[in-house]
Write a protein that holds these residues in place. Structure first.
Motif, PDB file in Angstrom:
ATOM      1  N   THR A 166       0.828  -1.213   0.000  1.00 14.92           N
ATOM      2  CA  THR A 166       0.000   0.000   0.000  1.00 14.92           C
ATOM      3  C   THR A 166       0.859   1.259   0.000  1.00 14.92           C
ATOM      4  O   THR A 166       0.482   2.279  -0.580  1.00 14.92           O
ATOM      5  N   PHE A 167       2.032   1.201   0.635  1.00 16.01           N
ATOM      6  CA  PHE A 167       2.881   2.384   0.755  1.00 16.01           C
ATOM      7  C   PHE A 167       3.663   2.653  -0.532  1.00 16.01           C
ATOM      8  O   PHE A 167       3.753   3.800  -0.978  1.00 16.01           O
ATOM      9  N   TYR A 168       4.241   1.599  -1.112  1.00 14.82           N
ATOM     10  CA  TYR A 168       5.122   1.777  -2.263  1.00 14.82           C
ATOM     11  C   TYR A 168       4.475   1.453  -3.611  1.00 14.82           C
ATOM     12  O   TYR A 168       4.925   1.952  -4.644  1.00 14.82           O
ATOM     13  N   MET A 169       3.467   0.585  -3.596  1.00 10.61           N
ATOM     14  CA  MET A 169       2.867   0.162  -4.866  1.00 10.61           C
ATOM     15  C   MET A 169       1.347   0.282  -4.792  1.00 10.61           C
ATOM     16  O   MET A 169       0.627  -0.715  -4.905  1.00 10.61           O
ATOM     17  N   PRO A 170       0.832   1.481  -4.601  1.00 12.75           N
ATOM     18  CA  PRO A 170      -0.621   1.638  -4.453  1.00 12.75           C
ATOM     19  C   PRO A 170      -1.410   1.170  -5.661  1.00 12.75           C
ATOM     20  O   PRO A 170      -2.551   0.715  -5.515  1.00 12.75           O
ATOM     21  N   GLU A 171      -0.786   1.249  -6.865  1.00 15.62           N
ATOM     22  CA  GLU A 171      -1.498   0.792  -8.056  1.00 15.62           C
ATOM     23  C   GLU A 171      -1.700  -0.720  -8.019  1.00 15.62           C
ATOM     24  O   GLU A 171      -2.730  -1.241  -8.480  1.00 15.62           O
ATOM     25  N   ARG A 172      -0.732  -1.461  -7.443  1.00 15.57           N
ATOM     26  CA  ARG A 172      -0.883  -2.917  -7.294  1.00 15.57           C
ATOM     27  C   ARG A 172      -1.943  -3.238  -6.241  1.00 15.57           C
ATOM     28  O   ARG A 172      -2.666  -4.232  -6.370  1.00 15.57           O
ATOM     29  N   TRP A 173      -2.005  -2.411  -5.204  1.00 15.12           N
ATOM     30  CA  TRP A 173      -3.035  -2.625  -4.184  1.00 15.12           C
ATOM     31  C   TRP A 173      -4.429  -2.450  -4.796  1.00 15.12           C
ATOM     32  O   TRP A 173      -5.351  -3.217  -4.485  1.00 15.12           O
ATOM     33  N   SER A 174      -4.566  -1.476  -5.672  1.00 13.66           N
ATOM     34  CA  SER A 174      -5.851  -1.278  -6.356  1.00 13.66           C
ATOM     35  C   SER A 174      -6.207  -2.497  -7.193  1.00 13.66           C
ATOM     36  O   SER A 174      -7.377  -2.917  -7.243  1.00 13.66           O
ATOM     37  N   GLN A 175      -5.205  -3.090  -7.850  1.00 12.76           N
ATOM     38  CA  GLN A 175      -5.454  -4.307  -8.629  1.00 12.76           C
ATOM     39  C   GLN A 175      -5.898  -5.453  -7.733  1.00 12.76           C
ATOM     40  O   GLN A 175      -6.787  -6.237  -8.097  1.00 12.76           O
ATOM     41  N   LEU A 176      -5.248  -5.565  -6.557  1.00  8.78           N
ATOM     42  CA  LEU A 176      -5.640  -6.619  -5.608  1.00  8.78           C
ATOM     43  C   LEU A 176      -7.080  -6.420  -5.158  1.00  8.78           C
ATOM     44  O   LEU A 176      -7.841  -7.391  -5.028  1.00  8.78           O
ATOM     45  N   ARG A 177      -7.466  -5.170  -4.914  1.00 13.12           N
ATOM     46  CA  ARG A 177      -8.833  -4.870  -4.492  1.00 13.12           C
ATOM     47  C   ARG A 177      -9.835  -5.216  -5.599  1.00 13.12           C
ATOM     48  O   ARG A 177     -10.910  -5.755  -5.325  1.00 13.12           O
ATOM     49  N   GLN A 178      -9.471  -4.885  -6.822  1.00  7.64           N
ATOM     50  CA  GLN A 178     -10.369  -5.186  -7.943  1.00  7.64           C
ATOM     51  C   GLN A 178     -10.527  -6.683  -8.138  1.00  7.64           C
ATOM     52  O   GLN A 178     -11.613  -7.178  -8.437  1.00  7.64           O
ATOM     53  N   ALA A 179      -9.428  -7.423  -7.942  1.00 12.24           N
ATOM     54  CA  ALA A 179      -9.466  -8.879  -8.173  1.00 12.24           C
ATOM     55  C   ALA A 179     -10.111  -9.636  -7.019  1.00 12.24           C
ATOM     56  O   ALA A 179     -10.858 -10.599  -7.247  1.00 12.24           O
ATOM     57  N   GLY A 180      -9.812  -9.216  -5.795  1.00  9.03           N
ATOM     58  CA  GLY A 180     -10.293  -9.990  -4.643  1.00  9.03           C
ATOM     59  C   GLY A 180     -11.346  -9.311  -3.809  1.00  9.03           C
ATOM     60  O   GLY A 180     -11.943  -9.956  -2.931  1.00  9.03           O
ATOM     61  N   GLY A 181     -11.589  -8.020  -4.036  1.00  5.99           N
ATOM     62  CA  GLY A 181     -12.547  -7.292  -3.208  1.00  5.99           C
ATOM     63  C   GLY A 181     -11.908  -6.862  -1.903  1.00  5.99           C
ATOM     64  O   GLY A 181     -10.839  -7.368  -1.514  1.00  5.99           O
ATOM     65  N   ALA A 182     -12.565  -5.933  -1.225  1.00  7.75           N
ATOM     66  CA  ALA A 182     -12.052  -5.453   0.065  1.00  7.75           C
ATOM     67  C   ALA A 182     -11.989  -6.621   1.044  1.00  7.75           C
ATOM     68  O   ALA A 182     -12.977  -7.321   1.261  1.00  7.75           O
ATOM     69  N   GLY A 183     -10.821  -6.847   1.622  1.00  6.12           N
ATOM     70  CA  GLY A 183     -10.623  -7.965   2.539  1.00  6.12           C
ATOM     71  C   GLY A 183     -10.147  -9.223   1.860  1.00  6.12           C
ATOM     72  O   GLY A 183      -9.728 -10.176   2.536  1.00  6.12           O
ATOM     73  N   GLY A 184     -10.179  -9.241   0.532  1.00  4.07           N
ATOM     74  CA  GLY A 184      -9.752 -10.438  -0.193  1.00  4.07           C
ATOM     75  C   GLY A 184      -8.439 -10.247  -0.922  1.00  4.07           C
ATOM     76  O   GLY A 184      -8.136 -10.998  -1.876  1.00  4.07           O
ATOM     77  N   GLU A 185      -7.661  -9.271  -0.501  1.00  6.67           N
ATOM     78  CA  GLU A 185      -6.412  -8.953  -1.186  1.00  6.67           C
ATOM     79  C   GLU A 185      -5.415 -10.115  -1.151  1.00  6.67           C
ATOM     80  O   GLU A 185      -4.725 -10.379  -2.134  1.00  6.67           O
ATOM     81  N   GLU A 186      -5.337 -10.802  -0.002  1.00  3.65           N
ATOM     82  CA  GLU A 186      -4.388 -11.915   0.123  1.00  3.65           C
ATOM     83  C   GLU A 186      -4.700 -13.010  -0.877  1.00  3.65           C
ATOM     84  O   GLU A 186      -3.797 -13.598  -1.486  1.00  3.65           O
ATOM     85  N   GLY A 187      -5.976 -13.290  -1.069  1.00  3.41           N
ATOM     86  CA  GLY A 187      -6.367 -14.346  -2.006  1.00  3.41           C
ATOM     87  C   GLY A 187      -6.017 -14.029  -3.446  1.00  3.41           C
ATOM     88  O   GLY A 187      -5.832 -14.944  -4.265  1.00  3.41           O
ATOM     89  N   ALA A 188      -5.944 -12.735  -3.770  1.00  2.00           N
ATOM     90  CA  ALA A 188      -5.638 -12.342  -5.150  1.00  2.00           C
ATOM     91  C   ALA A 188      -4.151 -12.093  -5.364  1.00  2.00           C
ATOM     92  O   ALA A 188      -3.714 -11.852  -6.495  1.00  2.00           O
ATOM     93  N   ALA A 189      -3.356 -12.145  -4.292  1.00  2.00           N
ATOM     94  CA  ALA A 189      -1.957 -11.732  -4.377  1.00  2.00           C
ATOM     95  C   ALA A 189      -1.128 -12.606  -5.318  1.00  2.00           C
ATOM     96  O   ALA A 189      -0.312 -12.097  -6.098  1.00  2.00           O
ATOM     97  N   GLU A 190      -1.302 -13.918  -5.246  1.00  4.11           N
ATOM     98  CA  GLU A 190      -0.496 -14.805  -6.094  1.00  4.11           C
ATOM     99  C   GLU A 190      -0.697 -14.486  -7.574  1.00  4.11           C
ATOM    100  O   GLU A 190       0.262 -14.447  -8.342  1.00  4.11           O
ATOM    101  N   ALA A 191      -1.950 -14.239  -7.961  1.00  5.32           N
ATOM    102  CA  ALA A 191      -2.237 -13.972  -9.373  1.00  5.32           C
ATOM    103  C   ALA A 191      -1.714 -12.601  -9.804  1.00  5.32           C
ATOM    104  O   ALA A 191      -1.210 -12.453 -10.928  1.00  5.32           O
ATOM    105  N   VAL A 192      -1.821 -11.604  -8.923  1.00  3.08           N
ATOM    106  CA  VAL A 192      -1.447 -10.237  -9.294  1.00  3.08           C
ATOM    107  C   VAL A 192       0.038  -9.973  -9.096  1.00  3.08           C
ATOM    108  O   VAL A 192       0.704  -9.372  -9.945  1.00  3.08           O
TER     109      VAL A 192
END
Length: 500
Positions: A166-192
């Motif tokens: 979130t601090f250094y790569m906010p654009e990647r965090w947005s992708q995680l949110r789009q892929a996994g939804g709020a709270g589902g970022e960990e589940g989308a991390a491997e793919a993103v």
């Protein structure tokens, strides 16, 4: 302890970490971490003079110095006997590892708390990490563990991957949110990202050179995963996992939070060796602390906090004006005022300026060998005066400490059970409703002649005296003392004049 071999990283994972290290190089390490961590770790490692190095590291930070001495004198280490007054002795008692973990936790929390990241997401993750550390501290203390400081650091570091992204790569965090939804970022991390957020955190910890035991405690460990050989690193990992999940629930402060906290307590109690009710109590205490310390969490009620802060600031400014005006009035009165009049003016000024609930002026009666309250302000004070009497023979309590040292003493939490032994019986029998209080000693020619006492009740949930206020209190007591010394000089001169 169960061993966990490091998995092979994919090309996407390597690309993610390469981008992260590049962003760190360009932007600088996440608020002040690396410099502070490097100094602390150097003091923890096997250098020939590491005790001296740790002492220097601690002494360079006044807040850390206080925390180290407080830990060394806590009930946990009371078996070591006499009070520890120096950091050098504290290092011998606590060891460099415990102090190092305490320092790491303090620095992590300090830097996260004062950080102002570009995105709200980063701020949220930082606050949750701080809250996880608070939860871990309360639980480790209830487990009677001597590794409380290590547990705090491990629990904060459980969120390190989320903070870094979130601090250094906010654009990647947005992708995680789009892929996994709020709270589902960990589940989308491997793919993103090509690796989990936990793996990002561990890679960062290795990049910083954190000790192996802290890195081992950063992994997620669910209750169902307990296996044979469950060791200390596993306990830290379980505590960090639970604390991080509890922090997420507590931070939101919604109706579902209590149910989530209760479920976590029930599932982790056997693994952590603490009753479920004890875990819930620890999490409640952490929540209460967080409500004061956090800034944007719903449980902190930011708008309400800002309004209260503004009101408190206005009240403090007005109070300081009262103190300054009182100093001016007493100076103007000068030699014409008697010591009793000066004492009365000082008491009234302090009572109004600091918004005391109750305040008293005590005078020493040398003939009878006691201190007696002569004046009082606040509800019910007049009826209490006859009971506010105590011997002037020294006893190891906070009042004689103030009188003996001739220094203003402020007690922030008079209800702390660990402080009870420093409170005299006469105070416990008359003034124990106080939440906090201040003792302003009055010493003339090196001898105590009395003191002013002021207290705050529960209507003042948090009282902290500023350096300006301490300075004004010293000005006021100095004016009272000078009037007493003038009286003594006049009395000493009178017989000589009579003889001539």
């Amino acid at each position: 302890m169960t061993t966990h071999p490091a998995p092979q990283r994919s090309a996407r994972a390597d690309a993610t970490l390469s981008l992260l290290w590049e962003r760190i190089r360009r932007r600088g390490d996440m608020p002040g971490f690396t410099k502070a961590i490097s100094a602390i770790l150097a003091s923890m490692r096997g250098e020939d003079e590491r005790e001296f190095s740790m002492t220097q590291t601690v002494l360079s930070d006044p807040v850390l110095t206080q925390k180290v001495l407080r830990l060394a004198n806590s009930g946990m280490y009371s078996a070591f006997g006499q009070r520890i007054n120096t950091v050098s002795k504290a290092v011998l008692v606590l060891g460099t590892e415990a102090i190092g973990h305490l320092a790491l936790g303090l620095k992590l929390i300090e830097e996260l708390s004062k950080s102002t990241p570009d995105t709200e997401s980063a701020h949220i993750e930082m606050e949750k990490a701080v809250l996880a550390g608070m939860v871990a501290q309360q639980i480790a203390a209830s487990a009677a563990s001597r590794d409380t400081e290590e547990a705090v650091v491990c629990s904060i570091l459980h969120s390190l991957g989320r903070m870094m992204v979130t601090f250094y790569m906010p654009e990647r965090w947005s992708q995680l949110r789009q892929a996994g939804g709020a709270g589902g970022e960990e589940g989308a991390a491997e793919a993103v990202l090509g690796l989990s957020l936990e793996a990002v955190g561990r890679a960062t910890a290795e990049h910083w050179g954190l000790p192996r035991n802290l890195i081992a405690g950063m992994r997620r460990l669910d209750p169902a995963e307990r296996a044979e050989g469950f060791g200390h690193d596993d306990w830290l990992a379980a505590l960090g996992t639970m604390s991080t999940q509890a922090a997420d629930a507590l931070w939101h402060d919604d109706e579902a939070a209590a149910e989530r906290v209760s479920a976590l307590a029930e599932s982790y109690a056997p693994m952590l060796g603490v009753e479920a009710s004890g875990l819930i109590g620890a999490m409640d205490r952490a929540r209460d602390s967080a409500a004061t310390d956090l800034s944007i969490a719903p449980l902190a009620r930011p708008a309400e906090k800002r309004a209260k802060l503004a009101a408190a600031t206005r009240k403090r400014i007005a109070g300081n004006r009262v103190l300054m005006s009182g100093v001016s009035d007493m100076r103007d009165a000068g030699a014409e005022a008697t010591p009793g009049q000066m004492m009365s003016m000082a008491l009234e000024t302090m009572h109004k300026g600091l918004s005391f609930s109750r305040s008293f002026a005590f005078l020493r009666n040398r003939r009878e060998g006691c201190y007696t309250a002569r004046l009082g302000l606040g509800e019910g004070c007049k009826a209490m005066l006859p009971r506010l009497v105590f011997d002037d023979v020294y006893e190891p309590n906070v009042f004689h400490a103030a009188l003996g040292s001739d220094r203003v003493i402020f007690i922030e939490n008079a209800r702390d059970t660990r402080f009870a032994a420093k409170l005299p019986g006469w105070w416990k029998g008359t003034l124990s409703e106080a939440l906090c209080f201040v003792v302003i000693p009055l010493c003339a020619h090196g001898q105590p002649v009395g003191f002013i006492y002021g207290e705050w009740d529960d209507s003042f949930p948090s009282v902290v005296l500023s350096q300006t206020e301490f300075s004004l209190l010293n000005d006021l007591r100095g004016l009272v003392v000078r009037s007493v010394e003038r009286r003594h000089q006049a009395e000493a001169a009178a017989p000589a004049t009579a003889r001539t």
